[in-house]
Structure formats: structure tokens, C-alpha cells
Design an enzyme around this catalytic site. Structure first.
Site, PDB file in Angstrom:
ATOM      1  N   ASP A  15      78.784  73.158  13.439  1.00  0.00           N
ATOM      2  CA  ASP A  15      78.946  72.634  14.795  1.00  0.00           C
ATOM      3  C   ASP A  15      77.572  72.622  15.489  1.00  0.00           C
ATOM      4  O   ASP A  15      76.978  73.678  15.687  1.00  0.00           O
ATOM      5  CB  ASP A  15      79.926  73.557  15.529  1.00  0.00           C
ATOM      6  CG  ASP A  15      80.169  73.121  16.952  1.00  0.00           C
ATOM      7  OD1 ASP A  15      79.543  72.149  17.395  1.00  0.00           O
ATOM      8  OD2 ASP A  15      80.999  73.769  17.617  1.00  0.00           O
ATOM      9  N   ARG A  39      80.411  65.803  15.858  1.00  0.00           N
ATOM     10  CA  ARG A  39      80.489  65.542  14.416  1.00  0.00           C
ATOM     11  C   ARG A  39      81.435  64.391  14.048  1.00  0.00           C
ATOM     12  O   ARG A  39      81.038  63.475  13.314  1.00  0.00           O
ATOM     13  CB  ARG A  39      80.939  66.821  13.665  1.00  0.00           C
ATOM     14  CG  ARG A  39      79.923  67.922  13.706  1.00  0.00           C
ATOM     15  CD  ARG A  39      80.532  69.256  13.268  1.00  0.00           C
ATOM     16  NE  ARG A  39      81.494  69.746  14.241  1.00  0.00           N
ATOM     17  CZ  ARG A  39      82.233  70.843  14.105  1.00  0.00           C
ATOM     18  NH1 ARG A  39      82.107  71.563  13.007  1.00  0.00           N
ATOM     19  NH2 ARG A  39      83.077  71.213  15.042  1.00  0.00           N
ATOM     20  N   CYS A  59      87.107  66.822  14.383  1.00  0.00           N
ATOM     21  CA  CYS A  59      86.327  68.031  14.639  1.00  0.00           C
ATOM     22  C   CYS A  59      86.920  68.713  15.865  1.00  0.00           C
ATOM     23  O   CYS A  59      88.027  68.356  16.306  1.00  0.00           O
ATOM     24  CB  CYS A  59      84.829  67.727  14.789  1.00  0.00           C
ATOM     25  SG  CYS A  59      84.410  66.685  16.200  1.00  0.00           S
TER      26      CYS A  59
HETATM   27  P1  4NP Z   1      82.204  68.828  17.821  1.00  0.00           P
HETATM   28  O1  4NP Z   1      81.289  69.850  18.655  1.00  0.00           O
HETATM   29  O2  4NP Z   1      83.443  69.605  17.438  1.00  0.00           O
HETATM   30  O3  4NP Z   1      81.367  68.477  16.648  1.00  0.00           O
HETATM   31  O4  4NP Z   1      82.491  67.670  18.727  1.00  0.00           O
HETATM   32  C1  4NP Z   1      81.717  70.509  19.806  1.00  0.00           C
HETATM   33  C2  4NP Z   1      81.736  69.833  21.008  1.00  0.00           C
HETATM   34  C3  4NP Z   1      82.099  70.504  22.168  1.00  0.00           C
HETATM   35  C4  4NP Z   1      82.455  71.831  22.115  1.00  0.00           C
HETATM   36  C5  4NP Z   1      82.456  72.499  20.902  1.00  0.00           C
HETATM   37  C6  4NP Z   1      82.086  71.827  19.745  1.00  0.00           C
HETATM   38  N1  4NP Z   1      82.822  72.527  23.298  1.00  0.00           N
HETATM   39  O5  4NP Z   1      83.055  73.748  23.225  1.00  0.00           O
HETATM   40  O6  4NP Z   1      82.890  71.919  24.384  1.00  0.00           O
END
Ligand code: 4NP
Length: 158
Positions: free
Chosen positions: A123, A13, A7
């Protein structure tokens, strides 16, 4: 089978993807190596988001020992199958992989449930706990489909 879940942050995720698929593969008696990674470097070295940890734990899965790492192009060679959580991440791993890009190994996770639909796992980063439950359920159903598919292939090959 070596499977990588990817991800953006490797914090919400894909740690769920890693924990859930590991759990289901073990339950099914499949000797799989499952890992996860993120395409950005914002959270390297951190454990999964506390709401991902909480929702996983409520479902009997401990993801607290995982640690965020970034996707590297060599992952494209090291893993047999790479599942991404959304279309942006698919484009990101393609670009990060350069000449090692392998289209046949890479797919959106939700295509295991809804083939060809190219659906995103949303997300949950800016959302509250209910979104993490929704994400858990989507990933869990897709992982059920993956395990069923490989169990069936093994039975047919035997
Ligand atoms: P992930 O979610 O891709 O599901 O881990 C996110 C975690 C952090 C960030 C964006 C999406 N961020 O911008 O820090």
C-alpha cells in the site's frame, strides 16, 4: 472477460490495475471489460491519487477519468475474475461477499507472477513517488502475465 481489480481505498493501487490491464488487453486485441473498486468507503467519488495518475501518465496511461467506488457483493457475480492487491483485501472481499463469495474467481494479483506465494502489492498511501513507481512495475508485470496466459489459452483453443 470481465475483470475487477480491488484494493482498500480504490485510490492508489486498483486504479493502476484497471488502467494498466485495460491498456495491455487493448494492445493485445482482447475485448475485455476492466473495472476497479475498494473495500472501504473513505474516498468514494474521488479520482485516483495524484501520484498514481502521474506515474500512469509517465507510462502512457490516462487514469484521470476513473472514479472511486466501493466493492459490492454483486461484483462477485458480475465479474469473471477478481484480483486483489493484498491479503487483507482478500479477507475483506470474502466477508463483504457473504453467500455470493466465489473462491475460484478471486485471487491475489501477484499470484499471476508468483503462483501460490500470496504476495502483497504494498500500500503506497503513506509513501512518496518512488513507491508508486514500484507498485506500477509490480502491477504491470502481473498484468503482462495475465494477458500472456489468456492469449496462450485462446491460441490453444483455436
Ligand atoms: P489503496 O491505498 O488501497 O491502494 O487505494 C489506500 C488509499 C487510502 C487509504 C488507505 C490505502 N486510506 O486509509 O484512506
Amino acid at each position: 472477460m470481465k475483470v475487477l481489480m480491488v484494493c482498500l481505498g480504490n485510490i492508489c493501487r486498483s486504479p493502476l490495475g484497471e488502467g494498466i490491464l485495460k491498456h495491455k488487453a487493448e494492445e493485445a486485441g482482447l475485448n475485455w471489460f476492466v473495472d476497479s473498486a475498494g473495500t472501504n468507503n473513505y474516498h468514494i467519488g474521488e479520482p485516483p491519487h495524484k501520484l498514481s495518475q502521474k506515474v500512469a501518465k509517465l507510462n502512457g496511461i490516462d487514469i484521470s477519468k476513473q472514479m472511486c467506488r466501493r466493492f459490492v457483493k454483486e461484483d462477485m457475480q458480475r465479474f469473471d475474475k477478481i484480483y486483489v492487491m493484498d491479503n487483507d483485501v482478500y479477507c475483506d472481499i470474502k466477508s463483504l461477499s457473504g453467500s455470493l463469495w466465489n473462491k475460484d474467481k478471486s485471487d491475489l494479483l501477484m499470484n499471476e507472477l508468483y503462483p501460490g506465494k500470496n504476495m502483497d502489492v504494498p500500500d503506497p498511501w503513506y509513501d512518496a513517488e518512488p513507491k508508486y513507481h514500484q507498485v506500477f512495475d509490480m502491477i504491470s508485470k502481473a498484468c503482462d502475465a495475465i494477458v500472456e496466459k489468456y492469449k496462450k489459452q485462446n491460441t490453444e483453443a483455436a
